[in-house]
Motif scaffolding. Structure first.
Motif, short mmCIF file in Angstrom:
data_model
loop_
_atom_site.label_atom_id
_atom_site.label_comp_id
_atom_site.label_asym_id
_atom_site.label_seq_id
_atom_site.Cartn_x
_atom_site.Cartn_y
_atom_site.Cartn_z
N LEU A 89 0.80 -1.22 0.00
CA LEU A 89 0.00 0.00 0.00
C LEU A 89 0.84 1.27 0.00
CD1 LEU A 89 -2.78 -0.94 2.61
CD2 LEU A 89 -2.87 -1.12 0.11
N ASP A 90 2.03 1.20 0.56
CA ASP A 90 2.83 2.42 0.77
C ASP A 90 4.18 2.29 0.06
OD1 ASP A 90 3.66 4.88 1.62
OD2 ASP A 90 3.88 4.35 3.73
N ALA A 91 4.12 2.11 -1.26
CA ALA A 91 5.34 2.00 -2.06
C ALA A 91 5.72 3.38 -2.59
CB ALA A 91 5.13 1.04 -3.23
N THR A 92 7.00 3.69 -2.50
CA THR A 92 7.51 4.99 -2.90
C THR A 92 8.50 4.84 -4.05
OG1 THR A 92 7.29 5.85 -0.65
CG2 THR A 92 8.75 7.05 -2.14
N THR A 93 8.30 5.65 -5.06
CA THR A 93 9.19 5.61 -6.22
C THR A 93 10.40 6.51 -5.97
OG1 THR A 93 9.25 5.84 -8.63
CG2 THR A 93 8.03 7.50 -7.42
N SER A 94 11.20 6.70 -7.01
CA SER A 94 12.43 7.49 -6.87
C SER A 94 12.11 8.95 -6.58
CB SER A 94 13.24 7.40 -8.17
OG SER A 94 12.53 8.02 -9.23
N GLY A 102 12.98 6.84 -12.18
CA GLY A 102 11.97 5.90 -11.70
C GLY A 102 12.14 4.52 -12.30
N LEU A 103 12.41 4.47 -13.59
CA LEU A 103 12.64 3.18 -14.25
C LEU A 103 13.93 2.55 -13.75
CD1 LEU A 103 12.07 1.03 -16.39
CD2 LEU A 103 13.18 2.53 -18.07
N MET A 104 14.99 3.34 -13.63
CA MET A 104 16.27 2.79 -13.20
C MET A 104 16.20 2.27 -11.77
SD MET A 104 17.84 2.81 -15.95
CE MET A 104 19.18 1.91 -15.18
N ALA A 105 15.41 2.91 -10.92
CA ALA A 105 15.24 2.40 -9.55
C ALA A 105 14.64 1.00 -9.57
CB ALA A 105 14.34 3.35 -8.75
N ILE A 106 13.63 0.80 -10.42
CA ILE A 106 12.95 -0.49 -10.49
C ILE A 106 13.87 -1.59 -10.97
CG2 ILE A 106 11.12 -1.75 -11.71
CD1 ILE A 106 9.50 0.90 -11.69
N THR A 385 3.92 -2.26 -11.06
CA THR A 385 4.20 -1.06 -10.26
C THR A 385 4.19 0.14 -11.20
OG1 THR A 385 5.72 -0.11 -8.62
CG2 THR A 385 6.72 -1.36 -10.43
N ALA A 386 4.88 1.21 -10.84
CA ALA A 386 4.91 2.41 -11.67
C ALA A 386 6.22 3.15 -11.48
CB ALA A 386 3.73 3.33 -11.34
N THR A 540 -1.75 -8.16 2.07
CA THR A 540 -1.64 -6.70 1.96
C THR A 540 -0.63 -6.21 2.98
OG1 THR A 540 -3.94 -6.48 1.22
CG2 THR A 540 -2.88 -4.52 2.10
N VAL A 541 0.32 -5.41 2.50
CA VAL A 541 1.41 -4.93 3.35
C VAL A 541 1.28 -3.42 3.49
CG1 VAL A 541 3.90 -4.79 3.65
CG2 VAL A 541 2.89 -6.79 2.51
N PRO A 542 1.00 -2.90 4.69
CA PRO A 542 0.85 -1.46 4.88
C PRO A 542 2.15 -0.72 5.17
CG PRO A 542 0.23 -2.60 6.88
CD PRO A 542 0.59 -3.66 5.89
N SER A 543 3.21 -1.42 5.54
CA SER A 543 4.45 -0.75 5.92
C SER A 543 5.15 -0.16 4.71
CB SER A 543 5.38 -1.72 6.65
OG SER A 543 5.64 -2.85 5.85
N PRO A 544 5.91 0.93 4.89
CA PRO A 544 6.55 1.60 3.76
C PRO A 544 7.61 0.73 3.07
CG PRO A 544 6.49 3.04 5.69
CD PRO A 544 6.10 1.67 6.16
N VAL A 545 7.61 0.75 1.76
CA VAL A 545 8.62 0.08 0.95
C VAL A 545 8.97 1.01 -0.21
CG1 VAL A 545 7.87 -2.27 1.52
CG2 VAL A 545 6.84 -1.09 -0.43
N GLU A 546 9.95 0.60 -1.02
CA GLU A 546 10.39 1.42 -2.14
C GLU A 546 10.40 0.59 -3.43
OE1 GLU A 546 13.63 4.49 -0.81
OE2 GLU A 546 14.12 2.55 0.06
N THR A 547 10.18 1.26 -4.55
CA THR A 547 10.25 0.55 -5.83
C THR A 547 11.66 0.05 -6.11
OG1 THR A 547 10.57 2.65 -7.02
CG2 THR A 547 8.32 1.82 -6.84
#
Length: 590
Positions: A89-94, A102-106, A385-386, A540-547
């Motif tokens: 739920l709380d995914a953060t992009t670059s 954003g693409l390179m982070a993924i 993802t995005a 479902t995971v509510p904790s923050p993660v990153e792309t």
């Protein structure tokens, strides 16, 4: 390897030497034969970026909204995949939330700190200008060998041989094929003064390796489809061999050019503005036509062919594409057609945005059906993802401030801040400003502190015409990235100043937009992230993660070592434990 890469990579050479060996047991060969089951049931990964797709968009479309479709789901494929998927739920992009970083982070597991990609149009204090003027009017210039030159770096449609064509060259179906990496004009690339002033191709502009390189080295077959030839950066540093199949129809080509006709797409009849369209992104219908090209490429690859079905090929170990339709649906205002975007602050899509979401969901449904038909569904991990979000979700909060009038570059008192920038930043291509402003200060003209003083004199007043929210510089920059400057003490690509505007403010000045991305706001950076496989249990995971965590997780799912990624080791990027637990649980059940 050019000097900018050595800046970061050289500092961790010892770590590279100590890296664990790859576990290649699960990766298929490029001849299509499996190496063996190894420690993973996953044989391939289908990676999809729905550019602009927020977590709230996924929540709304999967669960349904009472005012749409009688409250039923309006993305039934995504809802079905969620039933056997891990949803974050709380995914953060670059940050910045531009497509390029954003693409390179993924695909790399890294931020601009290690990868060196800040924006598709950015700046490098060492590299030299291109030989000739780019398609977007970045001027060509001289390259002085063995010294720092400094130039704006452009990695978008401007480096195509001819950006007016879908293939980036001379027509869609020609002797030159459908473009891809062949569409890049070396004369329009920045040059490395420490390597004989040779052009820096996109895959060597990025500093660290990617999942495509690791999987290719392990014998896997790799493929990717994206919106510009320049996004061949996903191949990572090397000799351009890490991508076995790359497809990149130019999204900013001319839809009215007869050479760019897309089979099955009658855009001239479907859009009242056809004769005035400058790019596929100018049209709600046009962007769906454009995305269909890449959808067909993925279907061909699932069927065991190259993207254009020209000859047989292995079903890729890693493959995927980006969708542009939702991003355009979020931001576009099209004359005589209407506004996309949202109807309220909870993300209820307008009818025009709804069409784009439904189109993307239907396309992913085609992927699922084809995977099932070919017998590949059960052993494929689908990752959705995005690269970036879009701001603001509440379309009523949008405030477009014109460029240059009104942006941080020009609204400072007494002296325009543009006088503090390099000449290439003041060219016709313009500075790096969307709903963020990235500034590389010419220290011979202004000090960073004096430039910040100019900005701070403007922003606190009731007449904050630049809409400035936060200013990052000095320690604020070093917290996020390597320190700006020249090697060996600084990173030549790190901006001196980043201006994050108030929510809803953008510097595009376009009357055709009501949203933008690139900034640090929640709506820019929060995106959907779903890992799905038929053997997974819904979670479902509510904790923050990153792309950034997508890349090491993909390698782990394929039975490969996440530490093979240089950015993973440099930045300590962790694989997603919730996905790994599902993979281990699957093996335990067997």
């Amino acid at each position: 390897m050019h000097r900018n890469q050595r800046l970061v990579i050289g500092a961790v050479a010892a770590l590279l030497a100590l890296a664990p060996a790859l576990n290649l047991s699960a990766a298929p060969n490029r001849d299509g034969r499996d190496r063996g089951e190894g420690n993973s049931r996953v044989k391939r990964v289908l990676l999809i970026s729905i550019d602009g797709m927020h977590s709230i968009d996924f929540i709304n479309c999967a669960a349904g909204i009472s005012s749409i479709n009688g409250g039923a789901s309006y993305c039934p494929t995504l809802a079905e995949l969620q039933m056997t998927g891990v949803n974050f739920l709380d995914a953060t992009t670059s940050k910045p939330s531009d497509s390029f970083p954003g693409l390179m982070a993924i695909v790399s597991g890294g931020s601009p700190r290690s990868v060196g990609a800040f924006y598709d149009v950015a700046f490098d204090r060492v590299l030299a200008p291109p030989t000739i003027t780019t398609g977007n009017s970045l001027p060509g210039g001289n390259c002085s060998p063995n010294m720092a030159n400094g130039t704006t770096t452009e990695f978008d449609e401007g480096i195509d041989k001819n950006e007016t064509f879908l293939n980036g060259i001379d027509g869609f179906i020609t002797a030159n094929g459908d473009g891809g990496r062949n569409a890049i004009d070396p004369q329009k690339l920045p040059r490395d003064p420490f390597a004989g002033c040779t052009p820096v191709f996109p895959w060597n502009f990025v500093r660290t390796n990617t999942i495509f390189g690791v999987i290719h080295a392990g014998g896997g077959y790799t493929a990717w489809s994206d919106k510009h030839p320049s996004y061949s950066s996903v191949a990572g540093p090397g000799n351009n061999s890490n991508l076995d199949d790359y497809y990149s129809p130019e999204i900013n080509s001319d839809p009215t050019n007869p050479a760019n006709t897309i089979p099955g797409c009658n855009l001239s009849a479907g859009d009242p503005n056809f004769s005035n369209l400058g790019a596929w992104t100018d049209s709600f219908v046009g962007v769906r036509c454009y995305d269909t090209l890449k959808v067909n490429a993925i279907l061909n690859e699932i069927d065991g062919f190259t993207h254009n079905r020209s000859h047989a090929a292995p079903v890729p170990t890693i493959f995927g594409m980006n969708f542009q339709a939702v991003s355009v649906g979020q931001k576009l205002i099209e004359k005589s057609v209407g506004k996309g975007g949202y109807l309220d602050s909870i993300g209820t899509p307008s009818p025009l945005l709804l069409q784009e979401i439904e189109f993307v969901d239907g396309a992913i449904g085609q992927f699922v059906s084809e995977l099932k038909k070919t017998g590949h569904f059960d052993d494929t991990l689908i990752v959705i993802t995005a690269k970036h979000g879009q701001s603001p979700v509440d379309s009523a909060r949008y405030q477009g401030i014109g460029v240059p009038a009104g942006s941080p570059i020009s609204t400072t008192p007494a002296t325009s801040l543009s006088a503090c920038l390099d000449a290439s930043e003041n060219s016709a291509l313009g500075p790096t400003e969307d709903d963020v402003s990235l500034l590389w200060i010419n220290q011979n003209a202004c000090s960073t502190s004096n430039a910040v003083t100019q900005l701070e004199t403007t922003s606190p007043t009731s007449n904050n015409v630049a809409g400035i929210g936060q200013i990052f510089w000095g320690p604020g920059i070093r917290q996020l990235y390597n320190a700006p400057g020249l090697p060996p003490d600084g990173d030549p690509r790190t901006p001196d100043i980043i201006v994050a505007p108030n929510v809803g403010v953008t510097y595009s000045g376009s009357s055709k937009k009501q949203a933008e991305h690139g900034g640090f706001a929640h709506d820019d950076t929060n995106v959907m992230m779903l890992f799905s496989n038929p053997k997974f249990r819904s979670a479902t995971v509510p904790s923050p993660v990153e792309t950034m965590q997508v890349a090491p997780t993909i390698l782990a799912a394929l039975g490969l070592d996440p530490a093979a990624l240089e950015s993973v080791r440099m930045e300590g990027t962790q694989a997603l434990s919730e996905v790994l637990a599902q993979l281990h649980s699957d093996r335990d059940r067997d």
